[in-house]
Design an enzyme around this catalytic site. Sequence first.
Site, mmCIF file in Angstrom:
data_model
loop_
_atom_site.group_PDB
_atom_site.id
_atom_site.type_symbol
_atom_site.label_atom_id
_atom_site.label_comp_id
_atom_site.label_asym_id
_atom_site.label_seq_id
_atom_site.Cartn_x
_atom_site.Cartn_y
_atom_site.Cartn_z
ATOM 1 N N GLU A 185 0.777 -1.225 0.000
ATOM 2 C CA GLU A 185 0.000 0.000 0.000
ATOM 3 C C GLU A 185 0.813 1.282 0.000
ATOM 4 O O GLU A 185 0.255 2.363 -0.227
ATOM 5 C CB GLU A 185 -0.963 -0.005 1.191
ATOM 6 C CG GLU A 185 -2.058 -1.043 1.049
ATOM 7 C CD GLU A 185 -2.914 -1.153 2.301
ATOM 8 O OE1 GLU A 185 -2.562 -0.525 3.329
ATOM 9 O OE2 GLU A 185 -3.917 -1.882 2.259
ATOM 10 N N GLU A 224 -0.638 -7.739 14.482
ATOM 11 C CA GLU A 224 -0.328 -7.445 13.086
ATOM 12 C C GLU A 224 1.174 -7.383 12.849
ATOM 13 O O GLU A 224 1.691 -7.921 11.876
ATOM 14 C CB GLU A 224 -0.986 -6.125 12.682
ATOM 15 C CG GLU A 224 -0.826 -5.788 11.214
ATOM 16 C CD GLU A 224 -1.496 -4.475 10.868
ATOM 17 O OE1 GLU A 224 -1.950 -4.323 9.722
ATOM 18 O OE2 GLU A 224 -1.556 -3.571 11.744
#
Length: 756
Positions: free
Chosen positions: A524, A676
């Site tokens: 991203e 994460e």
Amino acid sequence: MNSSRPWLRPIVLALLLSAVAPSFAATDPSFLLTASSNDFATYFPGQLANGYFSTMTAPRGTEGNLAYMVALMDYTRDDFSRPAAIPGWTEIDYSTGTSSAGHFWMNQVALAPSVFQNYRQVLNLHDATLSTRYRYIDHSRATDVAVTTFVSQASPHLAATQLSITPDFDGIVELSFALNTWAPYQPRMPLGKLTGEQMQEAVAAHNMKLEPIAPATSDRAAFWYHGDTHVLTSHGDAKDLTLSLDGRAERGLRMAEAAAISLPDQLKPIDGKFYRSDYRLALNLRIPVRKGQTYTFTKYVAASRENWGGDARDDLALARTARTQGFDALLSAHQAAWHALWQTDVQIDGDSKAQQIVHSDLYYLLSNSTADTAWPIGACAMTPGYAGHAFWDSDSWVFPALLLLHPSRAKSLVMFRDRTLPAAQQRARERGLPGAMYPWEADPENGTEQTPYFARVLGEREIHVNADIAIAQWQYYLASGDKIWLKQHGWPVIREIAKFWTGRATFNAKKQRYEILHVTSVDEDYNDVPNDTFTNASAAKALNIATAAAAIVGETPDPRWSDIAARMLIPFSEKDGHHLDFDESVPHDMDSWGGSSLPMLSYPSLDFPMTQALRQRDYDFALSPITGSHRDPNSMGLAPTSIAAATLGDAVGASEWFRRNITADVIKPPFNVRTETATNNTGYFLTASAGLLQNMVYGFTGLRIEEAGVVEAYPPVLPASWKSLTLKHVRFRGIAYDITIDRDAAGKTRLTRTAH
């Protein structure tokens, strides 16, 4: 609210399951996660849930903890939607009644090994129970405490927590059975309209930071806070020992809770009072106790929300019925339901650590999924992480992991996309595009776009989510073989997504090819590139799927679908002989969090076809930026890299990348909560949990789901220290299999299947 309860299974039915459930040794360490007093300072809460509602764990086992309900969202004006915290239902507070320094409630006493002696808390993954034991020292008075809590898998509206106390004194103690009604969260920020710079200014202005705080606060807690549930009416009855409330999420759906308390036989409180404030609804009891005698109290809880259950009166009836049937009956039914789930398992012979973490990841996935509904799974389960929104994670990560293991739960995820198709069609129309444009961050209840304004570029450009959704719909059809489902549910989604790609792809007349411009890459940090390779390859597959699905359901496909798919640009370096991450016009020179998205071409749901030689060159090219990155490694990227290595037959590489995914850096003690990254504390990260399971189900096995069945697309690989890997009781087109990878007498890895 709708008072029907289509998902409420009577306890007696779940009890019958116990007759067929396999026997299980409760001491199996791969299912037992244990906390000691050494964990007090670093305690990362676990989770108890049944896919419909939840609670977090806490060290004493008696605290009132944050709790959530599936797709119950807060819709505060100028904000994005976020999970509304429901009243905490676990609290049973305790006081010995007197102390030399004044009156103390146990839940307010600081955690210390000298106060909570002989401490042990166990999260039993096989039974989905939390059990806590310790000796509580309140100055001159000591009490042995035992607590057990669970959220029923057998009767989804029900939960219970049971407290046993054994005082070493005669006297009068106090107990408080509460529903904790949380204060509205402050500060609220208008994150639905703040730019990235404005958001950071607002965070700083409130004296907060976008940094993780040990042990369990994420780096984005400043804007990943829980939403609000407002109590509309509440009632308590000290004689009946019940509590109940009706509430509503901010600008959202109604909900309800109720509790019914049971006391030890023949025990009569000295007095009982109903207490109500802005923050607490409680029954407070004064109880006479005798030294050495054990007293057991149980709190039965029922919860519901609009379109799933009834109101407070209905929940109160449920809680009372559970109280009449008793704790043992409710617990036994719950355990039987979980034991039935665990008949499907991923079993490793030769690596106890890996086995325990696989069981942990599967536990959290099962705890946060529902069978035969149309709700998705948030990237961070039923928590405020990533605001409970549905990303491509639901379709490309969680769905494939569940598809062979628990197909009825996988089905709920594709049905969510069918249910929210109108919202996706409306979103496409607003942009002048045909078909359906699904959100990057979808609200789990209504499917609307909920990407924060400061990240809105992702909502407009990370459009590979549309291909991911179509591929998942097709994969469900392939695994189920259900043509009626395809025609009624999967085909409309696939068709409308194909229409979207016909409008979003651009024809380059000079080069006679189709391109997709202005997209955000899977990596991203590259947020405006032409021809992201993963996006283009996924779009081409989605278009080919639409053509194939049309033939099955008797529809005429748009000829443009196959033409665009055939002439879609897949960026490639002719000079070096490997794929590129995106268009050659864009330098691949950032130290990005992803490093390279090329391993995603081997991800099981896409499985982009190429020769083994090209696959090897892609892998070699991708490793350099991945291993050379100085960014905190994202656990989301570890499984694709391991799977890519496995497709090459590289058992060493596949094992090494898998090993990184089970290290303590991303697995937080004491309950193996997956984060994460190693440092951002974004916990309950089901995306990476599902990625690890895909690593097992598809990566090491080499299996892929195709029209011909579950095919052995790649030779199986097995980590050197493992004796075997077995997928126990997986299901495909209605048939159950055991699939085992082991080694023959010559040491060669082999795969065998046994049908049940």
